[in-house]
Design a protein around this motif. Structure first.
Motif, PDB file in Angstrom:
ATOM      1  N   TYR A  81     -55.340 -69.382 -90.519  1.00 10.29           N
ATOM      2  CA  TYR A  81     -54.105 -69.452 -89.516  1.00 10.29           C
ATOM      3  C   TYR A  81     -54.613 -69.437 -88.646  1.00 10.29           C
ATOM      4  N   LEU A  82     -55.913 -68.553 -87.647  1.00 10.03           N
ATOM      5  CA  LEU A  82     -56.340 -68.827 -86.045  1.00 10.03           C
ATOM      6  C   LEU A  82     -56.921 -69.776 -86.079  1.00 10.03           C
ATOM      7  N   LYS A  83     -57.007 -70.314 -87.375  1.00 13.26           N
ATOM      8  CA  LYS A  83     -57.851 -72.181 -86.533  1.00 13.26           C
ATOM      9  C   LYS A  83     -56.696 -73.088 -86.397  1.00 13.26           C
ATOM     10  N   ASP A  98     -66.150 -58.879 -97.011  1.00 17.76           N
ATOM     11  CA  ASP A  98     -66.507 -60.130 -97.003  1.00 17.76           C
ATOM     12  C   ASP A  98     -65.389 -60.951 -96.746  1.00 17.76           C
ATOM     13  N   GLY A  99     -64.048 -60.921 -97.870  1.00 18.36           N
ATOM     14  CA  GLY A  99     -63.292 -61.375 -97.528  1.00 18.36           C
ATOM     15  C   GLY A  99     -62.547 -61.844 -96.172  1.00 18.36           C
ATOM     16  N   VAL A 100     -62.309 -60.986 -95.579  1.00 12.38           N
ATOM     17  CA  VAL A 100     -61.916 -61.309 -94.337  1.00 12.38           C
ATOM     18  C   VAL A 100     -63.579 -61.251 -92.954  1.00 12.38           C
ATOM     19  N   CYS A 101     -64.348 -61.225 -93.395  1.00 13.37           N
ATOM     20  CA  CYS A 101     -65.684 -61.176 -92.429  1.00 13.37           C
ATOM     21  C   CYS A 101     -66.627 -62.870 -92.178  1.00 13.37           C
ATOM     22  N   GLN A 102     -66.578 -62.639 -93.927  1.00  8.47           N
ATOM     23  CA  GLN A 102     -67.052 -64.572 -93.603  1.00  8.47           C
ATOM     24  C   GLN A 102     -65.974 -65.407 -93.479  1.00  8.47           C
ATOM     25  N   ALA A 103     -64.675 -65.034 -93.888  1.00 14.58           N
ATOM     26  CA  ALA A 103     -64.230 -66.233 -94.033  1.00 14.58           C
ATOM     27  C   ALA A 103     -63.672 -66.373 -91.989  1.00 14.58           C
ATOM     28  N   LEU A 104     -63.849 -65.764 -90.878  1.00 10.12           N
ATOM     29  CA  LEU A 104     -64.277 -65.298 -89.754  1.00 10.12           C
ATOM     30  C   LEU A 104     -65.118 -66.579 -89.532  1.00 10.12           C
ATOM     31  N   LEU A 105     -66.650 -65.908 -89.733  1.00 11.08           N
ATOM     32  CA  LEU A 105     -67.656 -66.503 -89.897  1.00 11.08           C
ATOM     33  C   LEU A 105     -67.005 -68.348 -90.086  1.00 11.08           C
ATOM     34  N   GLU A 106     -67.225 -68.368 -90.651  1.00 12.95           N
ATOM     35  CA  GLU A 106     -66.945 -69.878 -91.899  1.00 12.95           C
ATOM     36  C   GLU A 106     -66.760 -70.994 -91.149  1.00 12.95           C
ATOM     37  N   ASN A 107     -64.856 -70.329 -90.437  1.00 13.06           N
ATOM     38  CA  ASN A 107     -63.785 -70.956 -89.609  1.00 13.06           C
ATOM     39  C   ASN A 107     -64.693 -71.084 -88.658  1.00 13.06           C
ATOM     40  N   GLY A 108     -66.068 -70.413 -87.525  1.00 12.61           N
ATOM     41  CA  GLY A 108     -65.956 -70.705 -86.268  1.00 12.61           C
ATOM     42  C   GLY A 108     -66.178 -69.539 -85.204  1.00 12.61           C
ATOM     43  N   PHE A 109     -65.327 -68.356 -85.339  1.00 10.74           N
ATOM     44  CA  PHE A 109     -65.313 -67.748 -84.773  1.00 10.74           C
ATOM     45  C   PHE A 109     -66.648 -66.207 -84.288  1.00 10.74           C
ATOM     46  N   ARG A 110     -65.899 -66.012 -83.788  1.00 14.22           N
ATOM     47  CA  ARG A 110     -67.403 -64.875 -83.390  1.00 14.22           C
ATOM     48  C   ARG A 110     -66.703 -63.582 -83.303  1.00 14.22           C
ATOM     49  N   LEU A 111     -67.507 -62.722 -84.016  1.00 13.84           N
ATOM     50  CA  LEU A 111     -66.965 -61.186 -84.574  1.00 13.84           C
ATOM     51  C   LEU A 111     -67.337 -60.178 -82.853  1.00 13.84           C
ATOM     52  N   LEU A 114     -68.656 -52.970 -82.331  1.00 11.16           N
ATOM     53  CA  LEU A 114     -67.893 -51.531 -82.220  1.00 11.16           C
ATOM     54  C   LEU A 114     -68.030 -51.385 -80.782  1.00 11.16           C
ATOM     55  N   TYR A 115     -66.918 -51.207 -80.368  1.00 11.69           N
ATOM     56  CA  TYR A 115     -66.663 -50.158 -79.315  1.00 11.69           C
ATOM     57  C   TYR A 115     -66.571 -51.232 -78.075  1.00 11.69           C
ATOM     58  N   GLU A 116     -66.655 -52.581 -78.181  1.00  8.41           N
ATOM     59  CA  GLU A 116     -66.691 -54.106 -77.705  1.00  8.41           C
ATOM     60  C   GLU A 116     -64.869 -53.974 -76.894  1.00  8.41           C
ATOM     61  N   LYS A 117     -64.765 -54.663 -75.986  1.00  7.25           N
ATOM     62  CA  LYS A 117     -63.551 -54.031 -75.425  1.00  7.25           C
ATOM     63  C   LYS A 117     -62.914 -55.885 -74.951  1.00  7.25           C
ATOM     64  N   ASP A 118     -63.725 -57.291 -75.916  1.00  6.89           N
ATOM     65  CA  ASP A 118     -62.936 -58.054 -74.730  1.00  6.89           C
ATOM     66  C   ASP A 118     -62.730 -58.792 -75.913  1.00  6.89           C
ATOM     67  N   ALA A 119     -62.287 -58.854 -77.707  1.00  5.52           N
ATOM     68  CA  ALA A 119     -61.705 -59.442 -78.594  1.00  5.52           C
ATOM     69  C   ALA A 119     -60.534 -60.266 -78.301  1.00  5.52           C
ATOM     70  N   ASP A 120     -60.632 -61.553 -77.930  1.00  4.56           N
ATOM     71  CA  ASP A 120     -59.060 -62.307 -78.135  1.00  4.56           C
ATOM     72  C   ASP A 120     -58.121 -61.998 -78.967  1.00  4.56           C
ATOM     73  N   TYR A 121     -58.606 -61.635 -80.544  1.00  6.76           N
ATOM     74  CA  TYR A 121     -58.230 -61.322 -81.641  1.00  6.76           C
ATOM     75  C   TYR A 121     -58.554 -59.827 -82.269  1.00  6.76           C
ATOM     76  N   VAL A 122     -57.062 -59.139 -83.486  1.00  2.92           N
ATOM     77  CA  VAL A 122     -57.978 -58.192 -84.084  1.00  2.92           C
ATOM     78  C   VAL A 122     -57.470 -58.159 -85.651  1.00  2.92           C
ATOM     79  N   VAL A 123     -58.336 -58.730 -86.318  1.00  3.28           N
ATOM     80  CA  VAL A 123     -58.034 -59.125 -87.720  1.00  3.28           C
ATOM     81  C   VAL A 123     -58.181 -57.891 -88.802  1.00  3.28           C
ATOM     82  N   CYS A 124     -57.093 -57.447 -89.724  1.00  2.00           N
ATOM     83  CA  CYS A 124     -56.567 -55.890 -90.272  1.00  2.00           C
ATOM     84  C   CYS A 124     -56.474 -56.322 -91.563  1.00  2.00           C
ATOM     85  N   GLY A 125     -57.786 -56.369 -92.243  1.00  2.00           N
ATOM     86  CA  GLY A 125     -57.922 -56.368 -93.565  1.00  2.00           C
ATOM     87  C   GLY A 125     -58.124 -55.063 -94.544  1.00  2.00           C
TER      88      GLY A 125
END
Length: 263
Positions: A81-83, A98-111, A114-125
């Motif tokens: 959806y984000l892609k 793994d089901g969240v983090c691996q999918a985000l990495l495989e689809n070209g997103f940067r993760l 902790l305490y980095e505050k420049d994320a464009d999205y928060v994905v919660c599973g």
């Protein structure tokens, strides 16, 4: 009862294909029948913790061979959806396994860490290592303008200890902390079914959802504009049908009855 016009099925897994690590009766024959009838399928689950490869391996242990492209968990659905909607390379803070983090990495997103505050999205599973620090980082990013994506809204989770909190409870905590409502990707919202239909390349009128829960599988099918089969091998019962203002197209006992109907 026959279902001769079906060309594709979108199939839930827990309560339909297996119960825990126990395959449902007729599992191998079910997939053999689909292939004999040339019925395409995608396996679609609200569970965000496992990867498609992990589901492929689980089915292999049960004697069924599927491709990873035939499996969509809500973690992968969130990444897909984000892609479609986010700029390439956007930064995401994930709460999930793994089901969240691996999918985000495989689809070209940067993760984000902790305490980095420049994320464009928060994905919660679902995240069984959930911590104060993860919740704090999610809250900080949402308050700083990150968009909020929830893999699924399930408020409860059956475990060997009993019924405990599901991902929806964590989404509720973050919404209470920030006042921001998440976009839900999993069932009963139609997004996961729409993603599955894109993979199937079959018209909606020839596609049917198969699931065991009225409030997710069947309601999601209604919202996606496709027909549905409720099997009674999992959560929902015939008695539950009286409690809702929508209904599956068909009600069957289990996948063995589905086999007979599609032959």
């Amino acid at each position: 009862m026959t279902l001769n016009d079906i060309r594709a099925l979108i199939i839930d897994m827990d309560g339909v294909l297996w119960e825990g690590d126990r395959p449902m009766p007729g599992l191998v024959e079910f997939f053999e029948t689909l292939r004999a009838r040339d019925i395409r399928f995608v396996l679609a689950t609200n569970n965000a913790s496992n990867t498609p490869d992990q589901y492929v391996a689980k089915l292999a242990r049960m004697g069924v061979s599927v491709d990873r492209e035939q499996v969509i968990g809500s973690g992968l659905a969130a990444a897909l959806y984000l892609k479609q909607h986010a700029p390439a390379g956007s930064k995401v803070f994930p709460i999930g396994e793994d089901g969240v983090c691996q999918a985000l990495l495989e689809n070209g997103f940067r993760l984000a860490e902790l305490y980095e505050k420049d994320a464009d999205y928060v994905v919660c599973g679902l995240d069984r290592t959930l911590s104060w620090d993860k919740l704090a980082t999610a809250t900080l990013n949402l308050r700083a303008g990150a968009k909020f994506i929830g893999t699924n809204p399930d408020t409860s989770l059956p475990t060997e200890h009993g019924l405990t909190h599901g991902n929806g409870a964590v989404l509720a905590a973050l919404q209470a902390a920030t006042g921001i409502e998440p976009i839900i990707v999993g069932k009963p919202e139609p997004i996961m079914y729409q993603l599955a239909m894109e993979r199937l390349q079959v018209p909606p009128e020839q596609t049917v959802a198969l699931g065991d829960r009225l409030d997710t599988d069947i309601l999601g099918a209604v919202r996606a504009g496709i027909r549905s089969i409720l099997v009674l091998s999992g959560i929902s019962t015939r008695e539950h049908l009286a409690d809702v203002d929508y209904a599956p197209t068909w009600v069957m006992e289990d996948i063995r009855e589905v086999i007979e109907a599609v032959r």
